[in-house]
Design a protein around this motif. Structure first.
Motif: not given
Length: 464
Positions: A284-309
């Motif tokens: 629910k917190q991830i979705v809340a941020v995603r709504k703010q991204v859309l409201k800011g007129s940005i459509n691309n989102i990158i979900y950062a994941t673990l870099n094992k190196d």
């Protein structure tokens, strides 16, 4: 045998030194050493802080690294300052009683050569390599270069010993040893001088770039060509979102995303918001941020994941990049050596599917009513990827972010597998012309694969 009269006189007469010139030389030498140390110290930290503005993680030096670099700077500064001191003391009138004082000239020439060669090397090599490495790269290279650093300082200092032996008389080794100990102690004392409050700076950088327990992913479709703004979720404060050097309330974060978009001159469709969140964050917190991204007129989102190196964690950002429209998710544009016309993806938000594959995140993964093991998820999803089907993700508001990333990465990985299996044209490289042989055929085949095996997802979240 000594040459005299018409030839060079190699004998060394005694040198009378002025007390005023000795005091002046010492003061100027100490001032020069202090100024050089300060310049090198600030330059190192400037390079280190500059890396934060490029979206990298903070480069926090350990106490051992900082103390070692500080001593190296201080030792070099004192070698240089000592050379300046000797040049000043022995400069001036080089004639004594009608006879050229060759000893003075030799001392001055030695120090002048040491200064110029040292400065040239330091400007050409150290600034380009050492400072960039010390300030911009967090690779642990110190164990390998610690001995060369010490040898460098020692060799430069031994050059001054050679000069000291020209004017010190009886007991010169005692005075040379005392001089070495004095510079050694002074260099350690100077290395403890800090021109900035680095602990406070590090604390501020860690505040806005905290250590994140990123979710794991078996897939990544990001590249170094992505243009994004980092948005970090605060673990202890769900109502605050962090940006590179400031924070804002979550419900006002759209203003920051909009500002990022309007401040960029390149094509807006390539801009992204990069979300950094802990793996156990609730959806629910991830979705809340995603709504703010859309409201800011940005459509691309990158979900950062673990870099094992660990060695590349400040320079390579793995993640899952997708395009979002409200509760619909589509394939985002990614960098490719072949320019593909994927603008048609923007129109898929009006797509009317003939079949819907439902995947529920609840104590695992449920696909069309069947419980699917995590290790079989990618294989099961691959069976249903076609032009007529859309996938529906559903999850409760308290679902873990890690589970969502696992589902999304499995879906994207399955998509890649299906396309690779159905590819008809392989890209070929021409070594003579340094270009691809079959760019048009490959691009046409890729467009077919994107059309026949699309990535279409709609999402539903339960807040109860």
């Amino acid at each position: 045998m000594r040459f005299k009269r018409l030839f060079f006189d190699s004998s060394f007469e005694s040198i009378k030194l002025s007390d005023k010139r000795i005091i002046l030389g010492i003061l100027i030498g100490l001032s020069t050493a202090f100024a050089l140390y300060g310049f090198m110290y600030l330059l190192r930290d400037t390079f280190r802080l500059l890396t934060f503005s490029f979206g990298y993680l903070p480069n926090i030096l350990s106490e051992f690294e900082r103390n070692t670099f500080n001593w190296f700077f201080a030792a070099l500064a004192f070698v240089f300052g000592n050379s300046i001191t000797m040049s000043i003391i022995f400069s001036g009138h080089t004639y004594g009683f009608g006879k050229r004082n060759y000893k003075k000239r030799r001392i001055i020439n030695n120090q002048t050569a040491l200064n110029s060669v040292f400065a040239y090397w330091f400007a050409k090599v150290s600034y380009v390599i050492a400072f960039v490495s010390m300030g911009m790269a967090d690779l642990n290279f110190l164990p390998e270069i610690s001995i060369p650093l010490i040898l460098l300082v020692l060799v430069l200092y031994l050059e001054t010993w050679k000069t000291q032996s020209l004017y010190l008389g009886k007991g010169k080794f005692k005075w040379m040893l005392l001089h070495f100990l004095l510079l050694f102690i002074l260099s350690f004392a100077l290395s403890k001088v800090h021109f900035v409050n680095y602990k406070e700076l590090d604390a501020i950088q860690l505040k806005y770039n905290p250590q994140i327990d990123f979710p794991n992913s078996n897939f990544s479709n990001t590249s170094n060509y992505d243009r994004f703004v980092n948005a970090t979720l605060v673990r202890d404060n769900p109502n605050v979102i962090l940006f590179n050097s400031y924070e804002n309330k979550l419900d006002q974060a759209y203003l920051d995303f909009l500002d990022f978009k309007l401040s960029r001159s390149y094509r807006f469709q390539y801009l992204s918001a990069r979300l950094l969140a802990d793996a156990d964050t609730e959806m629910k917190q991830i979705v809340a941020v995603r709504k703010q991204v859309l409201k800011g007129s940005i459509n691309n989102i990158i979900y950062a994941t673990l870099n094992k190196d660990q060695h590349s964690k400040r320079f390579i950002f793995p993640g899952l990049k997708v395009k979002i429209y409200d509760q619909q998710v589509f394939e985002a544009k990614t960098f490719s050596p072949i320019r593909l016309n994927l603008d048609s993806l923007d129109l898929e938000k009006n797509y009317k599917p003939k079949d819907t594959i439902k995947i529920r995140i609840a104590n695992g993964f449920i696909l069309n009513g069947r419980q699917i093991p995590t290790d079989m998820l990618m294989k099961e999803i691959a069976k249903y990827i076609n032009q007529k089907t859309i996938f529906e993700y559903s999850y409760p508001g308290n679902a873990k972010y890690q589970n969502y990333i696992t589902l999304l990465s499995s879906h994207l990985n399955a998509l890649k597998t299906v396309r690779d299996k159905n590819r008809r044209v392989e890209l070929e490289w021409n070594d003579e012309n340094f270009t691809f042989k079959n760019k048009k055929q490959f691009a046409k085949d890729q467009a077919r694969l994107y059309d026949e095996f699309p990535f279409r997802v709609t999402e539903k979240i339960d807040y109860d």
